[in-house]
Design an enzyme around this catalytic site. Structure first.
Site, PDB file in Angstrom:
ATOM      1  N   ASP A  99       0.856  -1.180   0.000  1.00 51.62           N
ATOM      2  CA  ASP A  99       0.000   0.000   0.000  1.00 51.62           C
ATOM      3  C   ASP A  99       0.900   1.241   0.000  1.00 51.62           C
ATOM      4  O   ASP A  99       1.791   1.343  -0.827  1.00 51.62           O
ATOM      5  CB  ASP A  99      -0.969  -0.050   1.194  1.00 51.62           C
ATOM      6  CG  ASP A  99      -1.959   1.105   1.226  1.00 51.62           C
ATOM      7  OD1 ASP A  99      -2.922   1.084   0.441  1.00 51.62           O
ATOM      8  OD2 ASP A  99      -1.759   2.038   2.031  1.00 51.62           O
ATOM      9  N   HIS A 299      -7.006  -6.241  -1.178  1.00 55.75           N
ATOM     10  CA  HIS A 299      -5.962  -5.228  -0.999  1.00 55.75           C
ATOM     11  C   HIS A 299      -4.898  -5.605   0.025  1.00 55.75           C
ATOM     12  O   HIS A 299      -3.758  -5.169  -0.076  1.00 55.75           O
ATOM     13  CB  HIS A 299      -6.615  -3.912  -0.583  1.00 55.75           C
ATOM     14  CG  HIS A 299      -5.635  -2.789  -0.407  1.00 55.75           C
ATOM     15  ND1 HIS A 299      -4.831  -2.338  -1.432  1.00 55.75           N
ATOM     16  CD2 HIS A 299      -5.307  -2.049   0.687  1.00 55.75           C
ATOM     17  CE1 HIS A 299      -4.068  -1.355  -0.986  1.00 55.75           C
ATOM     18  NE2 HIS A 299      -4.324  -1.169   0.294  1.00 55.75           N
TER      19      HIS A 299
END
Length: 322
Positions: A99, A299
């Protein structure tokens, strides 16, 4: 066993978790996470012969939270990584990020290739500086509703997330995971209602996914006892980062590289990202293998698919260690 301590780096104090001996591997978390997001990587990487260190990055967890928004630019974040490597007594390290940690890892390799033996990014692909400031571009494309722009409103997202931190984190983690209905769709969770907030339409699951326990959520919630402002200040520097990195327009990451992502991740749904991922083998001179897509993964790459991530990282790191 993972050990914890504080270390002085780049004018601030960082909390780090560490385990193992051998070549240094620095693991950089993203938003809204902490060192704990790498909990599944410590033992396997240490067993493979590496010294594993994961900091709470500036503005997160037990590390310092500078008050000035300008203290969260990409140059500060890269400075923290380089300073950490040197403070740990090393001249170079492998750097892995997920991320927001991925752009920090990629930029560390871009700006200081002399200290990066190899770089791996999870979810977010390598940086290729666009023609326009990102907040400006997203403001126009989404009419101000893109979550980056929502985060850029001083105090707004800070208050929304802090109102009920545990619920906010539970919603965020589930909604961006591969378990959520419609995961990976371009219209999923990328926009925020300016009046109702970003969390309003996110699902609050009755039962957590198998990869996220109540104890994990306890640890995560505790790491936001100081609030979310430091973490959100990273987003508030997006346009400033674009200005500060003008000298690297057109530059490419030169150290050996690895990229992994979930095929149900929201990040590839960002405008232009899937096209970029497809071109990475052409754009990256030292990408060691084709981008790795993890089926069914959302994610939270290294948390949702720890075995696959660990296997790929160990293969990549061991090959470079020689």
């Amino acid at each position: 066993m993972v050990e914890h301590r504080m270390i002085d780096v780049n004018g601030i104090r960082l909390h780090i978790a560490e385990e193992g001996e051998g070549p240094l591997v620095v693991l950089l978390h993203g938003f809204p996470e902490s060192w704990h997001s790498w909990r599944h990587q410590f033992a396997p990487l240490a067993a493979a012969g590496f010294r594993v260190v994961a900091p709470d990055q500036r503005g997160y967890g037990r590390s310092d939270h500078p008050q000035d928004v300008d203290a969260y630019s990409m140059l500060h974040l890269v400075g923290d990584v380089v300073g950490l490597i040197h403070a740990l007594g090393e001249k170079e390290a492998f750097v892995v990020g997920h991320d927001w940690g991925a752009p920090v890892a990629w930029h560390t390799a871009l700006l200081r290739p002399d200290v990066v033996r190899g770089v791996a990014g999870l979810s977010v692909p390598p940086p290729f500086r666009g023609e326009r400031p990102p907040l400006v571009a997203m403001q126009e494309r989404f009419g101000g509703r893109f979550y980056w722009n929502y985060f850029n409103r001083p105090g707004v997202a800070d208050a929304e997330f802090a109102k009920d931190t545990r619920t906010a984190l539970r919603k965020l983690f589930y909604s961006a995971s591969g378990d959520a209905p419609g995961a990976g769709r371009a219209d999923q969770a990328l926009v925020a209602d300016p009046a109702r907030g970003w969390l309003a339409d996110m699902i609050d699951p009755e039962v957590l996914p198998d990869w996220l326990t109540e104890q994990d959520l306890d640890e995560l919630t505790e790491n936001y006892a100081k609030g979310f402002t430091g973490a959100l200040n990273w987003y508030r520097n997006l346009d400033r980062n674009w200005e500060l990195t003008a000298a690297w327009q057109g530059a490419v990451v030169s150290p050996p590289a690895l990229y992994m992502y979930g095929d149900r991740d929201l990040v590839p749904a960002f405008p232009g990202t899937r096209e970029l991922i497809a071109k990475l083998p052409e754009l990256m001179p030292n990408l060691r293998r084709e981008p790795i897509a993890l089926p069914g993964c959302g994610h939270w790459t290294q948390q949702e698919r720890p075995e696959e991530v660990n296997a790929a990282l160990i293969e990549f790191l061991t090959e470079l260690r020689g």
